[in-house]
Design an enzyme around this catalytic site. Structure first.
Site, PDB file in Angstrom:
ATOM      1  N   SER A   1     -19.387  -4.051 -30.470  1.00 59.55           N
ATOM      2  CA  SER A   1     -19.940  -4.824 -31.590  1.00 59.55           C
ATOM      3  C   SER A   1     -20.033  -3.962 -32.837  1.00 59.55           C
ATOM      4  CB  SER A   1     -21.315  -5.370 -31.221  1.00 59.55           C
ATOM      5  OG  SER A   1     -22.268  -4.334 -31.094  1.00 59.55           O
TER       6      SER A   1
ATOM      7  N   ASP B   1      -9.403   9.101 -26.291  1.00 62.50           N
ATOM      8  CA  ASP B   1      -9.102   8.993 -27.738  1.00 62.50           C
ATOM      9  C   ASP B   1      -9.478  10.257 -28.502  1.00 62.50           C
ATOM     10  OD1 ASP B   1     -11.868   8.391 -27.640  1.00 62.50           O
ATOM     11  OD2 ASP B   1     -11.718   6.601 -28.905  1.00 62.50           O
TER      12      ASP B   1
ATOM     13  N   GLU C   1     -19.127   5.511 -38.732  1.00 65.79           N
ATOM     14  CA  GLU C   1     -19.930   5.600 -37.501  1.00 65.79           C
ATOM     15  C   GLU C   1     -20.252   7.061 -37.156  1.00 65.79           C
ATOM     16  OE1 GLU C   1     -19.069   2.723 -34.573  1.00 65.79           O
ATOM     17  OE2 GLU C   1     -20.263   3.699 -33.018  1.00 65.79           O
TER      18      GLU C   1
ATOM     19  N   GLU D   1      -9.712   6.063 -20.902  1.00 63.12           N
ATOM     20  CA  GLU D   1     -11.123   6.164 -21.320  1.00 63.12           C
ATOM     21  C   GLU D   1     -11.477   7.609 -21.625  1.00 63.12           C
ATOM     22  OE1 GLU D   1     -12.842   3.485 -22.531  1.00 63.12           O
ATOM     23  OE2 GLU D   1     -12.424   2.565 -20.598  1.00 63.12           O
TER      24      GLU D   1
ATOM     25  N   ASP E   1     -11.965   2.046 -30.711  1.00 61.83           N
ATOM     26  CA  ASP E   1     -12.607   0.753 -30.961  1.00 61.83           C
ATOM     27  C   ASP E   1     -12.211   0.199 -32.319  1.00 61.83           C
ATOM     28  OD1 ASP E   1     -13.791   1.555 -28.649  1.00 61.83           O
ATOM     29  OD2 ASP E   1     -15.804   1.766 -29.486  1.00 61.83           O
TER      30      ASP E   1
ATOM     31  N   LEU F   1     -18.485  -3.608 -25.545  1.00 58.59           N
ATOM     32  CA  LEU F   1     -17.413  -4.444 -26.096  1.00 58.59           C
ATOM     33  C   LEU F   1     -17.233  -4.183 -27.598  1.00 58.59           C
ATOM     34  CD1 LEU F   1     -18.292  -7.710 -24.141  1.00 58.59           C
ATOM     35  CD2 LEU F   1     -16.675  -5.911 -23.507  1.00 58.59           C
TER      36      LEU F   1
ATOM     37  N   GLY G   1     -24.153  -3.559 -27.352  1.00 57.16           N
ATOM     38  CA  GLY G   1     -24.472  -2.622 -26.278  1.00 57.16           C
ATOM     39  C   GLY G   1     -23.878  -3.019 -24.940  1.00 57.16           C
TER      40      GLY G   1
ATOM     41  N   TYR H   1     -22.555  11.150 -24.041  1.00 58.16           N
ATOM     42  CA  TYR H   1     -21.199  11.038 -24.590  1.00 58.16           C
ATOM     43  C   TYR H   1     -20.821  12.341 -25.286  1.00 58.16           C
ATOM     44  CZ  TYR H   1     -17.320   9.076 -27.359  1.00 58.16           C
ATOM     45  OH  TYR H   1     -16.110   8.836 -27.929  1.00 58.16           O
TER      46      TYR H   1
HETATM   47  P1  ADP Z   1     -21.476  -1.597 -28.876  1.00 62.21           P
HETATM   48  O1  ADP Z   1     -20.591  -1.188 -29.995  1.00 62.21           O
HETATM   49  O2  ADP Z   1     -20.960  -1.155 -27.547  1.00 62.21           O
HETATM   50  O3  ADP Z   1     -21.816  -3.047 -28.872  1.00 62.21           O
HETATM   51  P2  ADP Z   1     -23.297   0.181 -30.215  1.00 62.21           P
HETATM   52  O4  ADP Z   1     -24.581   0.788 -29.793  1.00 62.21           O
HETATM   53  O5  ADP Z   1     -22.179   1.087 -30.566  1.00 62.21           O
HETATM   54  O6  ADP Z   1     -22.884  -0.828 -29.060  1.00 62.21           O
HETATM   55  O7  ADP Z   1     -23.545  -0.752 -31.473  1.00 62.21           O
HETATM   56  C1  ADP Z   1     -24.565  -1.719 -31.457  1.00 62.21           C
HETATM   57  C2  ADP Z   1     -25.285  -1.724 -32.805  1.00 62.21           C
HETATM   58  O8  ADP Z   1     -24.431  -2.311 -33.820  1.00 62.21           O
HETATM   59  C3  ADP Z   1     -26.525  -2.582 -32.818  1.00 62.21           C
HETATM   60  O9  ADP Z   1     -27.642  -1.859 -32.349  1.00 62.21           O
HETATM   61  C4  ADP Z   1     -26.656  -2.938 -34.295  1.00 62.21           C
HETATM   62  O10 ADP Z   1     -27.215  -1.874 -35.026  1.00 62.21           O
HETATM   63  C5  ADP Z   1     -25.200  -3.071 -34.719  1.00 62.21           C
HETATM   64  N1  ADP Z   1     -24.780  -4.485 -34.603  1.00 62.21           N
HETATM   65  C6  ADP Z   1     -23.852  -5.008 -33.787  1.00 62.21           C
HETATM   66  N2  ADP Z   1     -23.742  -6.352 -33.952  1.00 62.21           N
HETATM   67  C7  ADP Z   1     -24.642  -6.689 -34.896  1.00 62.21           C
HETATM   68  C8  ADP Z   1     -25.043  -7.931 -35.494  1.00 62.21           C
HETATM   69  N3  ADP Z   1     -24.488  -9.081 -35.134  1.00 62.21           N
HETATM   70  N4  ADP Z   1     -26.008  -7.879 -36.446  1.00 62.21           N
HETATM   71  C9  ADP Z   1     -26.573  -6.712 -36.795  1.00 62.21           C
HETATM   72  N5  ADP Z   1     -26.242  -5.537 -36.264  1.00 62.21           N
HETATM   73  C10 ADP Z   1     -25.300  -5.503 -35.315  1.00 62.21           C
HETATM   74 MG    MG Z   2     -20.116   0.831 -30.441  1.00 59.54          MG
END
Ligand code: ADP
Ligand code: MG
Length: 388
Positions: free
Chosen positions: A132, A41, A165, A38, A177, A130, A127, A229
């Site tokens: 997203s 990277d 990003e 952790e 990621d 994981l 958030g 971070y």
């Molecule tokens: P993590 O990557 O840990 O889940 P992040 O803060 O890095 O958290 O990214 C989350 C952001 O990515 C959300 O606030 C949104 O802007 C975008 N996002 C993720 N999934 C979706 C989705 N299904 N639809 C729209 N935006 C998304």
């Molecule tokens: Mg993220």
């Protein structure tokens, strides 16, 4: 957001409803959990994530008129309509900045992307640590790679996604990621060297060993943009500079005690100790897995948690409780995973005790008056792919 996994047909139907014609295809890219390594990277060290079955699916059609239309089935926000030649970094485009950033990064790298219509549905919780965001970037990058015949490899797409990003959205994340989402294989861990992006696919069939890996989403939302971070990142760079190294990756574990003796700043010393010892933990876990000693990785995970809690100081009470309660209930080992300050923990368990340990965790959260965690078993799934 807590969405179930849509099928490729459902996402294609959503696209048709929205735009009035069929997409050219549907692509998928998963979220991930990191087993070990952790904040290593961006220090050009080692990580060992696995892809989750939870994926972002995107139905996409190619355009050639410079128009980019973006829609998420998961958010109550209108369709975003942009022009590919007018994309501006850091313009706070909300969620659309992630896919738009990928288009921008591809164009910055000299690739021709003439526009696209995109409709997204994701089962990766946001958030929760994981990833997203990486799932969203990588699925966009892969779709455009196919539609515009760019011929980019998985690691090249991951670099594009990271650039989106970092420089377009403005989050200073490392490469783990995006690499996990782009390059993971089912039943395997991705043992990644973040310096040159070389990967080794490490077999990780826990069920065959009578084991399981639980993900415990504490539902505490992390926010990597809040500066903590970046502060850790700066501290690591400072440590490398003070030690005369290009990156902390270049400090061999055996030389850690001597190097720590040279650092007078207590904060920098802690960060250096975490990064160099966690790189070493990745290699120890790799060696144990190679030797078939899967249970023996448990204590290495817990040791990694203590390093994140005490040296990097990125844990929180909910994550600490998840680790302590899991170990007290008889888990083989546990640690927080991902960026920290919330998000998820992972717990290595004997398969036959999985349910019992999950229940003990739920009870511990109730007793502490914390929000109920979401607990699910992690199975190493497929990285980014075309679905239809
Ligand atoms: P993590 O990557 O840990 O889940 P992040 O803060 O890095 O958290 O990214 C989350 C952001 O990515 C959300 O606030 C949104 O802007 C975008 N996002 C993720 N999934 C979706 C989705 N299904 N639809 C729209 N935006 C998304
Ligand atoms: Mg993220």
């Amino acid at each position: 957001m807590d969405q179930r996994q849509s099928t490729a047909d459902e996402v294609a139907a959503g696209f048709r409803n929205l735009y009035g014609f069929a997409p050219d295809g549907v692509w998928a890219a998963p979220g991930r959990v990191n087993l070990i390594g952790e904040y290593t990277d961006f220090n050009e060290g080692f990580v060992m994530p696995l892809a989750l079955p939870h994926s972002a699916l995107a139905a996409v059609a190619r355009r050639t008129d410079g128009v980019l239309r973006l829609h998420s089935a998961d958010l109550d926000v209108p369709l975003a309509e942009l022009r590919t030649d007018e994309l501006k970094p850091l313009s706070d485009g909300g969620w659309a900045a992630y896919p738009a950033g990928v288009v921008w990064a591809l164009r910055e790298a000299g690739h021709t992307v003439g526009g696209a219509d995109l409709h997204l549905a994701s089962a990766v919780p946001t958030g929760a640590g994981l990833s997203s965001s990486a799932a969203l970037e990588v699925v966009t990058a892969l779709a455009l790679n196919d539609l515009f015949e760019l011929g980019l490899s998985g690691p090249e797409l991951a670099r594009i996604a990271q650039r989106a990003e970092n420089d377009f959205v403005g989050v200073p994340c490392g490469i783990m990621d995006q690499m996990a989402s782009a390059c993971a294989r089912p039943g395997h861990l991705l043992h990644l060297d973040c310096r040159d992006l070389s990967v080794e696919q490490v077999p990780f069939d826990l069920a065959a060993h009578g084991l399981g890996l639980l993900v415990v989403d504490t539902r505490v939302k992390h926010a990597l943009g809040d500066g903590a971070y970046a502060e850790r990142r700066d501290g690591c760079e400072e440590g490398a500079r003070l030690l005369g190294l290009s990156h902390l990756r270049d400090l061999p574990y055996e030389q850690l005690p001597a190097a720590l003796g040279k650092l007078t700043d207590e904060r920098v010393r802690r960060y250096v100790r975490h990064v160099v010892s966690d790189d070493h933990r990745v290699q120890r876990v790799a060696a144990l897995l190679e030797a078939g000693e899967v249970r023996a990785i448990g204590p290495v995970l817990t040791e990694g948690h203590h390093s994140l809690r005490d040296d990097l100081r990125i844990s929180c009470p909910e994550l600490d409780l998840a680790v302590e309660a899991a170990n007290a209930a008889g888990a083989l080992g546990a640690r927080m995973t991902g960026g920290g300050f919330g998000g998820s923990a992972i717990v290595l368990v004997e398969r036959e005790r999985q349910a019992e340990i999950a229940e003990a965790l739920e009870r511990a959260f109730v007793e502490a008056s914390f929000t109920a965690p979401r607990i699910f078993p992690a199975v190493a799934a497929q990285g980014a792919r075309r679905e239809r």
